[in-house]
Design a protein around this motif. Sequence first.
Motif, PDB file in Angstrom:
ATOM      1  N   TYR A  77      45.171  52.957  47.998  1.00 55.93           N
ATOM      2  CA  TYR A  77      44.106  52.328  47.224  1.00 55.93           C
ATOM      3  C   TYR A  77      44.628  51.111  46.480  1.00 55.93           C
ATOM      4  CZ  TYR A  77      46.032  54.712  43.060  1.00 55.93           C
ATOM      5  OH  TYR A  77      46.865  55.157  42.062  1.00 55.93           O
ATOM      6  N   PHE A  78      43.714  50.208  46.166  1.00 56.88           N
ATOM      7  CA  PHE A  78      43.955  49.086  45.267  1.00 56.88           C
ATOM      8  C   PHE A  78      42.666  48.910  44.473  1.00 56.88           C
ATOM      9  CE2 PHE A  78      44.155  44.911  43.549  1.00 56.88           C
ATOM     10  CZ  PHE A  78      45.497  44.594  43.415  1.00 56.88           C
ATOM     11  N   GLU A  79      42.760  48.952  43.141  1.00 55.07           N
ATOM     12  CA  GLU A  79      41.566  48.861  42.310  1.00 55.07           C
ATOM     13  C   GLU A  79      41.822  47.961  41.097  1.00 55.07           C
ATOM     14  OE1 GLU A  79      38.602  49.879  42.796  1.00 55.07           O
ATOM     15  OE2 GLU A  79      38.764  51.442  44.345  1.00 55.07           O
ATOM     16  N   ILE A  80      40.760  47.341  40.630  1.00 47.23           N
ATOM     17  CA  ILE A  80      40.782  46.585  39.373  1.00 47.23           C
ATOM     18  C   ILE A  80      39.854  47.335  38.414  1.00 47.23           C
ATOM     19  CG2 ILE A  80      40.307  44.376  38.247  1.00 47.23           C
ATOM     20  CD1 ILE A  80      40.630  43.065  41.041  1.00 47.23           C
ATOM     21  N   CYS A  81      40.420  47.822  37.315  1.00 47.34           N
ATOM     22  CA  CYS A  81      39.681  48.776  36.467  1.00 47.34           C
ATOM     23  C   CYS A  81      39.719  48.417  34.983  1.00 47.34           C
ATOM     24  CB  CYS A  81      40.275  50.185  36.632  1.00 47.34           C
ATOM     25  SG  CYS A  81      40.174  50.856  38.296  1.00 47.34           S
ATOM     26  N   ASP A  82      38.824  49.046  34.266  1.00 49.17           N
ATOM     27  CA  ASP A  82      38.827  49.050  32.806  1.00 49.17           C
ATOM     28  C   ASP A  82      40.005  49.917  32.352  1.00 49.17           C
ATOM     29  OD1 ASP A  82      38.373  49.874  30.112  1.00 49.17           O
ATOM     30  OD2 ASP A  82      36.229  49.549  30.332  1.00 49.17           O
ATOM     31  N   ARG A  83      40.850  49.395  31.476  1.00 50.16           N
ATOM     32  CA  ARG A  83      42.043  50.140  31.045  1.00 50.16           C
ATOM     33  C   ARG A  83      41.707  51.454  30.353  1.00 50.16           C
ATOM     34  NH1 ARG A  83      45.881  45.686  28.076  1.00 50.16           N
ATOM     35  NH2 ARG A  83      45.441  44.010  29.592  1.00 50.16           N
ATOM     36  N   GLU A  84      40.579  51.502  29.671  1.00 46.53           N
ATOM     37  CA  GLU A  84      40.240  52.710  28.906  1.00 46.53           C
ATOM     38  C   GLU A  84      39.606  53.792  29.770  1.00 46.53           C
ATOM     39  OE1 GLU A  84      38.015  52.065  25.382  1.00 46.53           O
ATOM     40  OE2 GLU A  84      39.410  50.604  24.541  1.00 46.53           O
ATOM     41  N   THR A  85      38.682  53.398  30.637  1.00 47.51           N
ATOM     42  CA  THR A  85      37.925  54.379  31.415  1.00 47.51           C
ATOM     43  C   THR A  85      38.420  54.542  32.839  1.00 47.51           C
ATOM     44  OG1 THR A  85      36.316  52.759  32.235  1.00 47.51           O
ATOM     45  CG2 THR A  85      35.877  53.776  30.079  1.00 47.51           C
ATOM     46  N   LEU A  86      39.213  53.569  33.318  1.00 49.44           N
ATOM     47  CA  LEU A  86      39.694  53.521  34.706  1.00 49.44           C
ATOM     48  C   LEU A  86      38.546  53.381  35.710  1.00 49.44           C
ATOM     49  CD1 LEU A  86      42.567  56.172  34.638  1.00 49.44           C
ATOM     50  CD2 LEU A  86      42.712  53.693  34.350  1.00 49.44           C
ATOM     51  N   GLN A  87      37.414  52.902  35.238  1.00 45.90           N
ATOM     52  CA  GLN A  87      36.291  52.629  36.136  1.00 45.90           C
ATOM     53  C   GLN A  87      36.418  51.211  36.699  1.00 45.90           C
ATOM     54  OE1 GLN A  87      33.867  54.874  37.182  1.00 45.90           O
ATOM     55  NE2 GLN A  87      35.339  56.226  36.180  1.00 45.90           N
ATOM     56  N   PRO A  88      36.009  51.027  37.967  1.00 42.26           N
ATOM     57  CA  PRO A  88      36.126  49.703  38.596  1.00 42.26           C
ATOM     58  C   PRO A  88      35.336  48.631  37.842  1.00 42.26           C
ATOM     59  CG  PRO A  88      35.659  51.396  40.234  1.00 42.26           C
ATOM     60  CD  PRO A  88      35.483  52.039  38.889  1.00 42.26           C
ATOM     61  N   VAL A  98      46.560  38.936  42.175  1.00 42.94           N
ATOM     62  CA  VAL A  98      45.272  39.219  41.543  1.00 42.94           C
ATOM     63  C   VAL A  98      45.287  38.798  40.076  1.00 42.94           C
ATOM     64  CG1 VAL A  98      43.780  41.094  40.755  1.00 42.94           C
ATOM     65  CG2 VAL A  98      44.553  41.040  43.124  1.00 42.94           C
ATOM     66  N   SER A  99      46.375  39.096  39.389  1.00 43.88           N
ATOM     67  CA  SER A  99      46.492  38.741  37.978  1.00 43.88           C
ATOM     68  C   SER A  99      46.367  37.230  37.783  1.00 43.88           C
ATOM     69  CB  SER A  99      47.831  39.231  37.428  1.00 43.88           C
ATOM     70  OG  SER A  99      48.002  38.840  36.081  1.00 43.88           O
ATOM     71  N   GLU A 100      47.042  36.465  38.631  1.00 44.99           N
ATOM     72  CA  GLU A 100      47.010  35.007  38.517  1.00 44.99           C
ATOM     73  C   GLU A 100      45.603  34.466  38.783  1.00 44.99           C
ATOM     74  OE1 GLU A 100      49.973  33.852  41.291  1.00 44.99           O
ATOM     75  OE2 GLU A 100      51.651  34.515  40.018  1.00 44.99           O
ATOM     76  N   LYS A 101      44.914  35.058  39.750  1.00 45.62           N
ATOM     77  CA  LYS A 101      43.572  34.585  40.084  1.00 45.62           C
ATOM     78  C   LYS A 101      42.566  34.937  38.988  1.00 45.62           C
ATOM     79  CE  LYS A 101      44.377  34.696  45.071  1.00 45.62           C
ATOM     80  NZ  LYS A 101      44.116  35.404  46.351  1.00 45.62           N
ATOM     81  N   VAL A 102      42.723  36.082  38.377  1.00 47.08           N
ATOM     82  CA  VAL A 102      41.836  36.438  37.257  1.00 47.08           C
ATOM     83  C   VAL A 102      42.054  35.481  36.093  1.00 47.08           C
ATOM     84  CG1 VAL A 102      41.341  38.172  35.492  1.00 47.08           C
ATOM     85  CG2 VAL A 102      41.585  38.868  37.880  1.00 47.08           C
ATOM     86  N   ARG A 103      43.320  35.246  35.752  1.00 45.57           N
ATOM     87  CA  ARG A 103      43.621  34.314  34.657  1.00 45.57           C
ATOM     88  C   ARG A 103      43.124  32.912  34.985  1.00 45.57           C
ATOM     89  NH1 ARG A 103      48.795  36.638  34.688  1.00 45.57           N
ATOM     90  NH2 ARG A 103      49.672  34.658  35.418  1.00 45.57           N
ATOM     91  N   SER A 155      35.594  41.961  42.816  1.00 45.82           N
ATOM     92  CA  SER A 155      35.475  42.734  44.054  1.00 45.82           C
ATOM     93  C   SER A 155      36.036  41.947  45.230  1.00 45.82           C
ATOM     94  CB  SER A 155      34.017  43.108  44.306  1.00 45.82           C
ATOM     95  OG  SER A 155      33.191  41.959  44.285  1.00 45.82           O
ATOM     96  N   LYS A 156      35.871  40.632  45.202  1.00 47.54           N
ATOM     97  CA  LYS A 156      36.436  39.783  46.254  1.00 47.54           C
ATOM     98  C   LYS A 156      37.963  39.773  46.176  1.00 47.54           C
ATOM     99  CE  LYS A 156      36.467  35.070  48.080  1.00 47.54           C
ATOM    100  NZ  LYS A 156      35.986  33.669  47.891  1.00 47.54           N
ATOM    101  N   LEU A 157      38.497  39.675  44.964  1.00 48.54           N
ATOM    102  CA  LEU A 157      39.957  39.708  44.785  1.00 48.54           C
ATOM    103  C   LEU A 157      40.525  41.033  45.278  1.00 48.54           C
ATOM    104  CD1 LEU A 157      40.445  38.148  41.235  1.00 48.54           C
ATOM    105  CD2 LEU A 157      40.395  37.013  43.463  1.00 48.54           C
ATOM    106  N   LYS A 158      39.807  42.111  44.978  1.00 46.37           N
ATOM    107  CA  LYS A 158      40.244  43.434  45.430  1.00 46.37           C
ATOM    108  C   LYS A 158      40.314  43.476  46.953  1.00 46.37           C
ATOM    109  CE  LYS A 158      38.298  48.064  45.926  1.00 46.37           C
ATOM    110  NZ  LYS A 158      37.227  48.988  45.500  1.00 46.37           N
ATOM    111  N   GLN A 159      39.301  42.971  47.631  1.00 42.16           N
ATOM    112  CA  GLN A 159      39.288  42.997  49.091  1.00 42.16           C
ATOM    113  C   GLN A 159      40.399  42.118  49.669  1.00 42.16           C
ATOM    114  OE1 GLN A 159      37.664  45.110  50.977  1.00 42.16           O
ATOM    115  NE2 GLN A 159      36.867  45.973  49.063  1.00 42.16           N
ATOM    116  N   GLU A 160      40.677  41.002  49.015  1.00 37.55           N
ATOM    117  CA  GLU A 160      41.777  40.144  49.462  1.00 37.55           C
ATOM    118  C   GLU A 160      43.112  40.871  49.337  1.00 37.55           C
ATOM    119  OE1 GLU A 160      41.437  36.687  47.042  1.00 37.55           O
ATOM    120  OE2 GLU A 160      39.803  35.803  48.223  1.00 37.55           O
ATOM    121  N   ALA A 161      43.294  41.596  48.232  1.00 35.64           N
ATOM    122  CA  ALA A 161      44.536  42.347  48.035  1.00 35.64           C
ATOM    123  C   ALA A 161      44.666  43.465  49.052  1.00 35.64           C
ATOM    124  CB  ALA A 161      44.576  42.917  46.611  1.00 35.64           C
ATOM    125  N   ILE A 162      43.557  44.149  49.322  1.00 27.94           N
ATOM    126  CA  ILE A 162      43.563  45.224  50.310  1.00 27.94           C
ATOM    127  C   ILE A 162      43.931  44.675  51.686  1.00 27.94           C
ATOM    128  CG2 ILE A 162      42.070  46.829  51.577  1.00 27.94           C
ATOM    129  CD1 ILE A 162      40.634  47.387  48.920  1.00 27.94           C
TER     130      ILE A 162
END
Length: 285
Positions: free
Chosen positions: A241-252, A209-214, A221-228
Amino acid sequence: MLVFNTKRDLKEHLDKLRSQGKRIGLVTTMGALHEGHLSLMKFTKEDSDVLVCSIFVNPTQFNNDDDLLKYPRPIEQDISLLEKIDCDVLFLPNVEEMYSEPEQWHIDLDGMDTILEGAFRPGHFQGVTQIVKKLFDAVEPHFASFGQKDYQQYVVIAKMVELFNLPVELKLCPTVREPNGLAMSSRNVRLTDNGKKQALALSAALRSVSEKVRGGAEFYSKLKQEAISFLENADGVELEYFEICDRETLQPVDRPQNDIKLVALVAAWVEGVRLIDNMFIDQPD
């Protein structure tokens, strides 16, 4: 290394050092120390005059009695490791010392205690903040260090420090990994060699996921589903669970946003052992 079992004796010793202008650093643990803990302590020791390590298996943060009973407690080995890195003080209280009388504890953590880990471990972060507040009160450190592997815990504790306006600085130390990428954890000792290989799926999913974001992926949301999908099909892995979140709020977060920093987080079971991991993700400029 000095070992204290009571808050009173610990306070008496640390008050003397504080009066001499000594800078006190704290690392809180539940024991079963490994190289990740030791790296955290070395990190802390570099910026302190006095390194304090606490070992306490806190019952209020376990929502599974069986997990509490199985938690490893190799105290003689832990003491030997602490002595080798020249830890100055070990605080080793029993349950009665930390919970001398019944008490109620609940603080408003802006919902961060009910998502991700909190959703699968109800009450866990209330227990974590309860014991960390007690340890901060007992040690009164100038700063305390935490490992990135328990990133949600770090965010929750930062919120607790803000709520109580505690005079302690928090520091975050990068996750220490095995050469193959597995995040070091006290629970890893319960895995067989095959289980450790199966557990590599967690860090593999995070790296992908990290490589694809970079690389400029536009739909997280698509990357998340692929990881799941990858983890649900990984041999021996039971995903929570597997989530991609804001580091400060932990919101997706579902798409690139220049004003936020990302963290991907995962939790899964392997061979009956619950494992967590996470990775900071840099978005492309």
